[in-house]
Design a protein around this motif. Structure first.
Motif, short mmCIF file in Angstrom:
data_model
loop_
_atom_site.label_atom_id
_atom_site.label_comp_id
_atom_site.label_asym_id
_atom_site.label_seq_id
_atom_site.Cartn_x
_atom_site.Cartn_y
_atom_site.Cartn_z
N ASN A 128 0.83 -1.20 0.00
CA ASN A 128 0.00 0.00 0.00
C ASN A 128 0.87 1.25 0.00
O ASN A 128 2.04 1.22 0.37
CB ASN A 128 -0.91 -0.02 1.23
CG ASN A 128 -1.99 1.02 1.20
OD1 ASN A 128 -1.76 2.20 1.42
ND2 ASN A 128 -3.22 0.60 0.93
N ASP A 168 0.81 3.50 2.08
CA ASP A 168 1.22 3.83 3.44
C ASP A 168 2.57 3.24 3.80
O ASP A 168 3.14 3.54 4.85
CB ASP A 168 0.16 3.42 4.45
CG ASP A 168 -0.08 1.90 4.52
OD1 ASP A 168 0.72 1.13 3.97
OD2 ASP A 168 -1.10 1.49 5.13
N ARG A 223 3.31 0.27 4.72
CA ARG A 223 3.32 -0.74 5.77
C ARG A 223 2.31 -1.87 5.57
O ARG A 223 2.51 -2.97 6.08
CB ARG A 223 3.09 -0.09 7.14
CG ARG A 223 1.77 0.65 7.27
CD ARG A 223 1.68 1.40 8.59
NE ARG A 223 1.63 0.54 9.76
CZ ARG A 223 1.70 0.97 11.01
NH1 ARG A 223 1.86 2.28 11.24
NH2 ARG A 223 1.65 0.13 12.02
N THR A 224 1.23 -1.62 4.82
CA THR A 224 0.20 -2.63 4.65
C THR A 224 0.45 -3.46 3.41
O THR A 224 0.49 -2.92 2.29
CB THR A 224 -1.20 -2.00 4.56
OG1 THR A 224 -1.41 -1.15 5.68
CG2 THR A 224 -2.28 -3.07 4.50
N TYR A 242 -1.25 -7.72 6.02
CA TYR A 242 -0.19 -7.82 7.02
C TYR A 242 0.41 -6.44 7.23
O TYR A 242 0.67 -5.70 6.27
CB TYR A 242 0.88 -8.80 6.54
CG TYR A 242 2.05 -8.97 7.48
CD1 TYR A 242 1.90 -9.63 8.69
CD2 TYR A 242 3.32 -8.48 7.15
CE1 TYR A 242 2.98 -9.81 9.54
CE2 TYR A 242 4.40 -8.65 7.98
CZ TYR A 242 4.22 -9.30 9.20
OH TYR A 242 5.29 -9.47 10.05
N ASP A 243 0.66 -6.08 8.49
CA ASP A 243 1.24 -4.79 8.85
C ASP A 243 2.74 -4.99 9.10
O ASP A 243 3.13 -5.70 10.04
CB ASP A 243 0.56 -4.24 10.10
CG ASP A 243 0.95 -2.78 10.38
OD1 ASP A 243 2.14 -2.47 10.33
OD2 ASP A 243 0.04 -1.97 10.67
N LYS A 287 4.86 -2.92 10.23
CA LYS A 287 5.35 -2.25 11.44
C LYS A 287 5.02 -3.05 12.69
O LYS A 287 5.88 -3.27 13.54
CB LYS A 287 4.75 -0.85 11.53
CG LYS A 287 5.07 0.05 10.34
CD LYS A 287 6.55 0.33 10.21
CE LYS A 287 6.81 1.32 9.06
NZ LYS A 287 8.26 1.56 8.85
N THR A 288 3.77 -3.47 12.81
CA THR A 288 3.36 -4.22 14.01
C THR A 288 3.64 -5.71 13.88
O THR A 288 3.55 -6.44 14.86
CB THR A 288 1.87 -4.02 14.29
OG1 THR A 288 1.10 -4.59 13.21
CG2 THR A 288 1.54 -2.54 14.42
N ARG A 289 3.93 -6.15 12.65
CA ARG A 289 4.18 -7.56 12.35
C ARG A 289 2.98 -8.44 12.72
O ARG A 289 3.12 -9.53 13.26
CB ARG A 289 5.45 -8.04 13.05
CG ARG A 289 6.68 -7.23 12.68
CD ARG A 289 7.97 -7.87 13.13
NE ARG A 289 9.12 -7.06 12.77
CZ ARG A 289 10.38 -7.44 12.87
NH1 ARG A 289 10.66 -8.65 13.35
NH2 ARG A 289 11.36 -6.64 12.51
N GLN A 290 1.81 -7.95 12.37
CA GLN A 290 0.57 -8.66 12.66
C GLN A 290 -0.25 -8.82 11.39
O GLN A 290 -0.29 -7.93 10.53
CB GLN A 290 -0.26 -7.89 13.69
CG GLN A 290 0.40 -7.70 15.04
CD GLN A 290 0.56 -9.03 15.78
OE1 GLN A 290 -0.35 -9.86 15.78
NE2 GLN A 290 1.71 -9.20 16.42
N THR A 344 -3.57 -8.38 9.96
CA THR A 344 -4.66 -7.50 10.40
C THR A 344 -6.01 -7.90 9.83
O THR A 344 -7.04 -7.44 10.34
CB THR A 344 -4.35 -6.05 10.00
OG1 THR A 344 -4.17 -5.97 8.58
CG2 THR A 344 -3.08 -5.57 10.70
#
Length: 331
Positions: A221, A223, A225-226, A241-242, A244-247, A249
């Motif tokens: 994306n 942004d 990060r996505t 998947y993010d 930055k947070t490594r999650q 989403t």
């Protein structure tokens, strides 16, 4: 954004040459957007394919246009997701050519790939908006040359990215065209790395297996990060998947491809046979999924996806018959 200074710095090496390749339409005219580029198949057998003649491309008005100069291997041609540009490696001199709908072209002054012996293993990739082109090559560990990223508007070489191979890895661009996303295969997981247009790595993570093994379709994306991936299998879907947070989403289903599935023993997962997917961010929260299924008769399915609401809308489908290789836009 585009790194203008980087483009100007290399104009002595790579330069835009309007009209250097034969235009599909007269300069100044406007053609319909490109739906796909393809090479014809001469083999009538059910299980085999043989290259037959040069590449050609079809526009959304149904017209077929010649593309005689392109190299005769599978990944020598790429089409932008919006269908406004295509790029290819020219067979006679291995230079990169970028062509607009009005027939104007930019041609690199030097070869798109430095090693002549590796040319037939090179892959051309375009960003969704056609602003960036990447050329990479070969099996992992068997090339000494990094992937090359070009500015499609000028033909200038912007940067080089190391550690990318055609057969194990994937390279794509962020939807705003200012970042490069690379998936490098690493055992059963894989690593996602983000680079800027100067080639600097700005981030690197080892995502969970759900993301890593499906990241050949990874789309970044704007942004930064996505990441969205297409999850292959009996119940296909989209996962977000993010970085930055490594999650993870989100994960939600998309319609099944209708294609046969089988277990891949190397990756220990179920995948769809003869299925390729192009995934592009078309807005802050919207995606386009272009799924190509089949071998001798190729069926293309196009879906619009709202990642915020998880709505998946069928847009169109069409068939491509009698080809041995195809490069799709999102149209």
């Amino acid at each position: 954004m585009k790194i203008l200074c980087a483009a100007l710095a290399v104009l002595s090496v790579v330069v835009a040459v309007p009209g250097a390749a034969r235009a599909a339409v007269p300069a100044g005219a406007t053609s319909a957007p490109i739906r796909y580029a393809a090479a014809s198949d001469c083999d009538k057998g059910r299980l085999d394919a043989a290259w037959c003649g040069p590449w050609w491309y079809r526009t959304t008005d149904g017209r077929r246009h010649p593309l005689k100069e392109a190299g005769r291997w599978e990944d020598a041609v790429a089409v932008s997701g919006d269908g406004r540009r295509l790029a290819y490696i020219r067979a006679k001199d291995a230079r990169l050519v970028v062509r607009d709908l009005d027939g104007r072209t930019r041609v690199s002054r030097v070869r798109a790939w430095p090693s002549k012996s590796e040319l037939e293993l090179t892959r051309v990739t375009m960003s969704y908006d056609g602003s960036l082109v990447a050329v990479d090559c070969c099996w992992a560990g068997f090339t000494d040359h990094p992937a090359r990223v070009y500015d499609a508007a000028t033909g200038a070489l912007l940067t080089k990215v190391t550690g990318v191979s055609v057969h194990d890895d994937a390279l794509s661009f962020s939807s705003d065209g200012d970042q490069i996303l690379v998936r490098t295969y690493d055992g059963r997981s894989g690593r996602l790395s983000v680079h800027d247009l100067n080639g600097r790595r700005t981030g690197s993570v080892v995502p969970p297996r759900l993301i890593g093994v499906n990241a050949a379709t990874a789309a970044l994306n704007a942004d930064g990060r996505t990441v969205a991936v297409y999850v292959s299998g009996r119940r296909p879907g989209i996962a977000l998947y993010d970085l930055k947070t490594r999650q993870v989403t989100a994960r939600f289903p998309v319609p099944a491809s209708g294609q046969k599935v089988e277990r891949d023993p190397a990756e220990d997962r179920v995948t769809e046979v003869d299925t390729d997917v192009r995934l592009d961010w078309t807005g802050d929260s919207t995606l386009r999924m272009v799924r190509k299924v089949g071998f001798k008769l190729v069926r293309v399915q196009v879906y619009g996806i709202d990642a915020g609401t998880e709505a998946v809308v069928f847009e169109r489908s069409y068939a491509i018959a009698g080809t041995t290789s195809e490069a799709l836009s999102g149209l």
